[in-house]
Scaffold this motif. Structure first.
Motif, PDB file in Angstrom:
ATOM      1  N   TYR A 189      10.171   8.145   1.775  1.00  0.00           N
ATOM      2  CA  TYR A 189      11.531   7.620   1.705  1.00  0.00           C
ATOM      3  C   TYR A 189      11.587   6.253   2.371  1.00  0.00           C
ATOM      4  O   TYR A 189      10.985   6.028   3.426  1.00  0.00           O
ATOM      5  N   ALA A 190      12.327   5.326   1.772  1.00  0.00           N
ATOM      6  CA  ALA A 190      12.332   3.939   2.237  1.00  0.00           C
ATOM      7  C   ALA A 190      12.832   3.790   3.670  1.00  0.00           C
ATOM      8  O   ALA A 190      12.457   2.844   4.366  1.00  0.00           O
ATOM      9  N   ASP A 191      13.661   4.723   4.139  1.00  0.00           N
ATOM     10  CA  ASP A 191      14.212   4.614   5.494  1.00  0.00           C
ATOM     11  C   ASP A 191      13.141   4.736   6.570  1.00  0.00           C
ATOM     12  O   ASP A 191      13.375   4.353   7.718  1.00  0.00           O
ATOM     13  N   PHE A 192      11.984   5.280   6.212  1.00  0.00           N
ATOM     14  CA  PHE A 192      10.940   5.509   7.208  1.00  0.00           C
ATOM     15  C   PHE A 192       9.732   4.613   6.967  1.00  0.00           C
ATOM     16  O   PHE A 192       8.590   4.991   7.203  1.00  0.00           O
ATOM     17  N   VAL A 193      10.022   3.396   6.507  1.00  0.00           N
ATOM     18  CA  VAL A 193       8.949   2.448   6.229  1.00  0.00           C
ATOM     19  C   VAL A 193       8.205   2.068   7.507  1.00  0.00           C
ATOM     20  O   VAL A 193       7.041   1.660   7.456  1.00  0.00           O
ATOM     21  N   GLY A 194       8.842   2.217   8.659  1.00  0.00           N
ATOM     22  CA  GLY A 194       8.141   1.947   9.913  1.00  0.00           C
ATOM     23  C   GLY A 194       6.966   2.889  10.101  1.00  0.00           C
ATOM     24  O   GLY A 194       5.895   2.485  10.580  1.00  0.00           O
ATOM     25  N   GLU A 195       7.129   4.166   9.733  1.00  0.00           N
ATOM     26  CA  GLU A 195       6.033   5.129   9.809  1.00  0.00           C
ATOM     27  C   GLU A 195       4.935   4.757   8.814  1.00  0.00           C
ATOM     28  O   GLU A 195       3.747   4.918   9.093  1.00  0.00           O
ATOM     29  N   LEU A 196       5.339   4.247   7.648  1.00  0.00           N
ATOM     30  CA  LEU A 196       4.364   3.794   6.657  1.00  0.00           C
ATOM     31  C   LEU A 196       3.556   2.619   7.195  1.00  0.00           C
ATOM     32  O   LEU A 196       2.321   2.576   7.065  1.00  0.00           O
ATOM     33  N   ARG A 197       4.234   1.648   7.802  1.00  0.00           N
ATOM     34  CA  ARG A 197       3.529   0.485   8.348  1.00  0.00           C
ATOM     35  C   ARG A 197       2.536   0.910   9.426  1.00  0.00           C
ATOM     36  O   ARG A 197       1.449   0.346   9.548  1.00  0.00           O
ATOM     37  N   ALA A 198       2.928   1.891  10.241  1.00  0.00           N
ATOM     38  CA  ALA A 198       2.011   2.395  11.264  1.00  0.00           C
ATOM     39  C   ALA A 198       0.777   3.020  10.619  1.00  0.00           C
ATOM     40  O   ALA A 198      -0.351   2.841  11.093  1.00  0.00           O
ATOM     41  N   GLY A 199       0.994   3.760   9.524  1.00  0.00           N
ATOM     42  CA  GLY A 199      -0.139   4.346   8.819  1.00  0.00           C
ATOM     43  C   GLY A 199      -1.063   3.295   8.230  1.00  0.00           C
ATOM     44  O   GLY A 199      -2.291   3.432   8.272  1.00  0.00           O
ATOM     45  N   LEU A 200      -0.482   2.236   7.677  1.00  0.00           N
ATOM     46  CA  LEU A 200      -1.293   1.146   7.137  1.00  0.00           C
ATOM     47  C   LEU A 200      -2.105   0.481   8.247  1.00  0.00           C
ATOM     48  O   LEU A 200      -3.261   0.076   8.036  1.00  0.00           O
ATOM     49  N   ARG A 201      -1.517   0.365   9.426  1.00  0.00           N
ATOM     50  CA  ARG A 201      -2.218  -0.267  10.551  1.00  0.00           C
ATOM     51  C   ARG A 201      -3.421   0.567  10.977  1.00  0.00           C
ATOM     52  O   ARG A 201      -4.470   0.030  11.341  1.00  0.00           O
ATOM     53  N   ALA A 202      -3.252   1.892  10.951  1.00  0.00           N
ATOM     54  CA  ALA A 202      -4.315   2.768  11.435  1.00  0.00           C
ATOM     55  C   ALA A 202      -5.405   3.022  10.408  1.00  0.00           C
ATOM     56  O   ALA A 202      -6.476   3.513  10.755  1.00  0.00           O
ATOM     57  N   ALA A 203      -5.160   2.690   9.146  1.00  0.00           N
ATOM     58  CA  ALA A 203      -6.084   3.059   8.063  1.00  0.00           C
ATOM     59  C   ALA A 203      -6.991   1.903   7.665  1.00  0.00           C
ATOM     60  O   ALA A 203      -6.742   0.740   7.980  1.00  0.00           O
ATOM     61  N   ASP A 204      -8.041   2.268   6.944  1.00  0.00           N
ATOM     62  CA  ASP A 204      -8.966   1.289   6.370  1.00  0.00           C
ATOM     63  C   ASP A 204      -8.903   1.289   4.849  1.00  0.00           C
ATOM     64  O   ASP A 204      -9.519   0.429   4.206  1.00  0.00           O
ATOM     65  N   ALA A 205      -8.204   2.248   4.260  1.00  0.00           N
ATOM     66  CA  ALA A 205      -8.056   2.324   2.808  1.00  0.00           C
ATOM     67  C   ALA A 205      -6.797   3.126   2.514  1.00  0.00           C
ATOM     68  O   ALA A 205      -6.283   3.854   3.371  1.00  0.00           O
ATOM     69  N   ALA A 206      -6.291   2.986   1.288  1.00  0.00           N
ATOM     70  CA  ALA A 206      -5.026   3.629   0.919  1.00  0.00           C
ATOM     71  C   ALA A 206      -5.172   4.398  -0.384  1.00  0.00           C
ATOM     72  O   ALA A 206      -5.790   3.916  -1.338  1.00  0.00           O
ATOM     73  N   LEU A 207      -4.585   5.597  -0.398  1.00  0.00           N
ATOM     74  CA  LEU A 207      -4.445   6.381  -1.619  1.00  0.00           C
ATOM     75  C   LEU A 207      -2.986   6.317  -2.045  1.00  0.00           C
ATOM     76  O   LEU A 207      -2.104   6.767  -1.313  1.00  0.00           O
TER      77      LEU A 207
END
Length: 731
Positions: free
Chosen positions: A99-117
């Motif tokens: 959900y778009a309201d929790f994009v902060g959690e998404l950004r944190a996941g992108l920061r911690a990851a090396d690849a995305a599914l």
């Protein structure tokens, strides 16, 4: 990717510990709400043996969405880490909210990851896929993050995998559609009563093998001639796409010359292209059938993650400086290097206290050591900068509600750290002897206000502590104590974000709060020149009170504030009481003279007055000054001024018209438009803040979730008379 079977179980019941970065894979799952990310994580956990056939961990819970709020709302609202082991690798699966309201959690996941599914549901409309994931795809592309696409919900009636992969190629591969291609095609079973045949297996386009999952355990079979003919075109296109991305420049000439390229060469080139982020394979996945342990496509996906996605060694860490801003050489993913880690998520546990999810970029983090915690520069959101030494508690690996102890956490791995009392999301953890600060990641600006007040006196005492804990957890929320409106305002990303914030305050921290209407900071000013006389004379035995002052008030240009001029002659007001008059009129100006809003842009001139040798006092002249200003205000119209914001709206070109029309309906003035990249336009406008308090929600509706906006205070302007009259009546 080579269609190899491997069912080595994960480490159920104990923490997975990586001893070298090369054996770690950090993968973030991205996708629209309802796309099936959490289900996919649980299917992968089951395929690796980390959970039982019912998809449960030892305590009976699921590996993701175990938070009480997530259970009640039936959606992910926070970043979840699920570590699994497979084929000698530790895979950290980072499940993000859709959900778009929790994009902060998404950004944190992108920061911690090396690849995305990127998880795409076959049951979703193409518009939903585009609106929710296209911008995130572009963010990953900007930093070169490897990406793959997983199609879920193939068991839904009237789904077409081929059509959906074409949509993905159009949306995500607009620069090079041949870089977004499927590695496998689904094999359909027998049609049911509704005429729909569910996917029971896959056919490998490179190996040309049938991978049958109908029993819940993968079996390999040879395809028949009819199946070979069906896959021939897709196989040829895949081979051409792989060769186009190959580092061997002779391969294309050899292929065009009729040479049969062996599968091993193609797989090797495919894995390199995926790791580089230049080729984005499309796969299909589904949970295991009843009684099975391996869901459709789960083993192929695990192969892609371990063989195609890069290790942390191939991911350049963010830049570091000293806490005072001095440059430092770049760090590398070396377990023996200087300790540099980052808090990517902060949570509160009722029994353990604050728990910090940490990504270690360099060095090795060990339990019970003293580390340095550096702040992150978000003071405007209530997160104060800090540089402190703290002794950490134990290191654990989360799995559902469980926390499994870890002996250490090497560079490239993730762990949960207990007892970091001062650390907040975005903070840097480094060695006590060598403090460092990492370059922060981009956080969305919260633009939806939520005004709250304590429900009772007892809640007032707990409110500040609850808000402090809430802010420490959530860097996308901004806490404001508005001095003008005397409101406590929580700035959020959307209505769902607001709901979660209120639930956490009430449920987790025991603070009952009431949401109240948000007020903008209005101002008042004089509509013309006026004069006022303040007389404060009282006699009640002993010393009385005596003060008389006469003032003139005239309006000034916008932004002038309140000026005070002393033009008293002959000592009519003694020198020691002139300051008292000024203090009184300024205090009254701050309280307002018409509707209770601060008075601005006026010059107040003290021109005459009277005093008494015994009964005059500082307090008496303060009161007289306030009375004089109120009397002057009664003589002329008092205009209400409302704040006007400079708004910049970034939208796809097709939504420019609706956005401009919507802004005009909000009393906005569009001041310009400009191109902001391929297919996107930046609309600049000036809009009264009263009209855009809910614009974060309304823009999402107008632009189908594709628009973003920024706002900044510009100035205060006169409010239309009919609106001003309404405000006065309410006051």
């Amino acid at each position: 990717m080579g269609d190899k079977a491997n069912t080595a179980p994960g480490a159920a019941g104990r923490a997975l510990t990586a001893d070298r970065p090369a054996s770690v894979r950090n993968v973030v799952l991205v996708g629209h709400s309802g796309s099936g990310k959490t289900t996919l994580v649980e299917a992968l956990a089951q395929a690796t043996g980390a959970v039982n056939r019912a998809g449960r961990v030892e305590d009976g819970g699921t590996v993701s969405d175990y938070d009480e709020i997530e259970h009640r709302q039936q959606r992910s609202v926070q970043l979840s880490l699920v570590p699994v082991g497979w084929d000698g690798f530790k895979i950290n699966l980072l499940d993000t909210p859709g959900y778009a309201d929790f994009v902060g959690e998404l950004r944190a996941g992108l920061r911690a990851a090396d690849a995305a599914l990127f998880v795409v549901s076959a049951a979703q409309e193409a518009d939903a896929v585009a609106a929710s994931t296209r911008m995130v795809w572009e963010e990953c592309a900007a930093v070169g993050m490897p990406r793959a696409i997983v199609v879920t919900h193939l068991d839904t009636a009237r789904t077409d995998f081929t059509e959906l992969t074409a949509v993905c190629a159009d949306l995500f591969g607009h620069d090079d559609p041949d870089a977004v291609l499927p590695l496998y095609l689904p094999v359909r079973g027998t049609e049911g009563a509704d005429g729909h045949a569910a996917a029971t297996g896959l056919v490998g386009l490179l190996s040309e093998r049938i991978l049958d999952y109908s029993t819940g355990v993968r079996r390999e079979e040879e395809p028949d001639e009819g199946q070979r003919e069906l896959i021939a075109e897709a196989r040829a296109r895949l081979i051409e796409g792989i060769i186009a991305e190959s580092e061997d420049e002779t391969l294309m000439d050899r292929y065009l010359g009729g040479e049969e390229i062996d599968v091993k060469t193609l797989v090797d080139d495919l894995e390199k292209a995926v790791a580089r982020g230049s080729f984005h394979p499309v796969l299909a996945a589904a949970p295991a059938a009843d009684g099975g342990t391996q869901g459709l496509g789960t083993l192929e996906l695990l192969e892609l993650i371990t063989r195609g996605f890069p290790s942390p060694l191939e991911h350049e860490p963010p830049a570091v400086t000293t806490p005072d801003g001095q440059a430092r050489p770049p760090v590398t993913c070396d377990p023996d290097g200087p300790l540099v880690a980052e808090v990517v998520k902060t949570a509160a546990d009722p029994y353990v206290g604050r728990i910090s999810l940490v990504r270690v970029f360099s060095g090795t983090l060990r339990p019970d050591e003293t580390v340095h915690v550096s702040g992150h520069g978000l003071a405007d959101r209530g997160h104060e900068d800090h540089d402190v030494d703290e002794r950490i508690g134990g290191l654990t690996s989360p799995f559902g509600k469980q926390q499994r102890p870890m002996a250490h956490c090497v560079a490239g791995d993730l762990a949960c750290v207990a007892r970091l009392g001062r650390a907040e999301t975005g903070d840097t953890i480094s060695a006590k002897s060598d403090p460092l600060l990492m370059e922060p990641w981009s956080m969305p600006e919260p633009l939806l206000p939520l005004a709250v007040e304590a429900h009772s006196k007892a809640d007032e005492d707990r409110l500040s502590q609850g808000l402090a804990r809430l802010v420490a957890e959530d860097p996308t929320m901004r806490l404001e104590h508005n001095q003008d409106t005397r409101q406590v305002v929580l700035w959020c990303l959307g209505e769902a974000h607001q709901d979660v914030v209120l639930e956490r305050l009430r449920g987790r921290y025991g603070v009952q709060v009431d949401a109240v209407p948000y007020k903008v900071s209005l101002r008042e000013t004089f509509g013309g020149a006026a004069a006022g006389r303040g007389r404060h004379v009282k006699q009640s035995g002993g010393h009385g009170q005596f003060a008389i002052c006469e003032i003139d008030v005239e309006p000034l240009p916008t932004g002038s504030g309140v000026e005070f001029v002393d033009k008293v002659v002959g000592g009519a007001v003694p020198r020691q009481f002139v300051a008292s008059v000024e203090k009184g009129v300024r205090a009254q100006a701050a309280r307002g003279v018409a509707a209770g809003h601060p008075l601005v842009d006026v010059r107040i001139t003290l021109r005459d007055g009277k005093a008494h040798s015994v009964d005059s006092s500082d307090a008496a002249f303060q009161t007289a000054g306030a009375l004089a200003l109120r009397e002057a205000a009664a003589e002329v119209p008092v205009h209400l001024l409302e704040p006007v914001a400079e708004v910049q709206v970034l939208v796809p070109d097709e939504y420019v018209g609706p956005v401009m029309s919507d802004l005009s309906g909000r009393r906005g003035r569009v001041v310009g438009t400009e191109q902001a990249g391929p297919g996107r336009t930046l609309v600049r406008a000036e809009v009264p803040e009263m009209e855009i308090s809910r614009y974060a929600i309304d823009l999402r509706s107008v632009s189908h979730g594709t628009g973003r906006f920024d706002r900044a205070y510009a100035r205060h302007e006169p409010m239309p008379p009919h609106l001003a009259d309404r405000i006065r009546e309410q006051a």
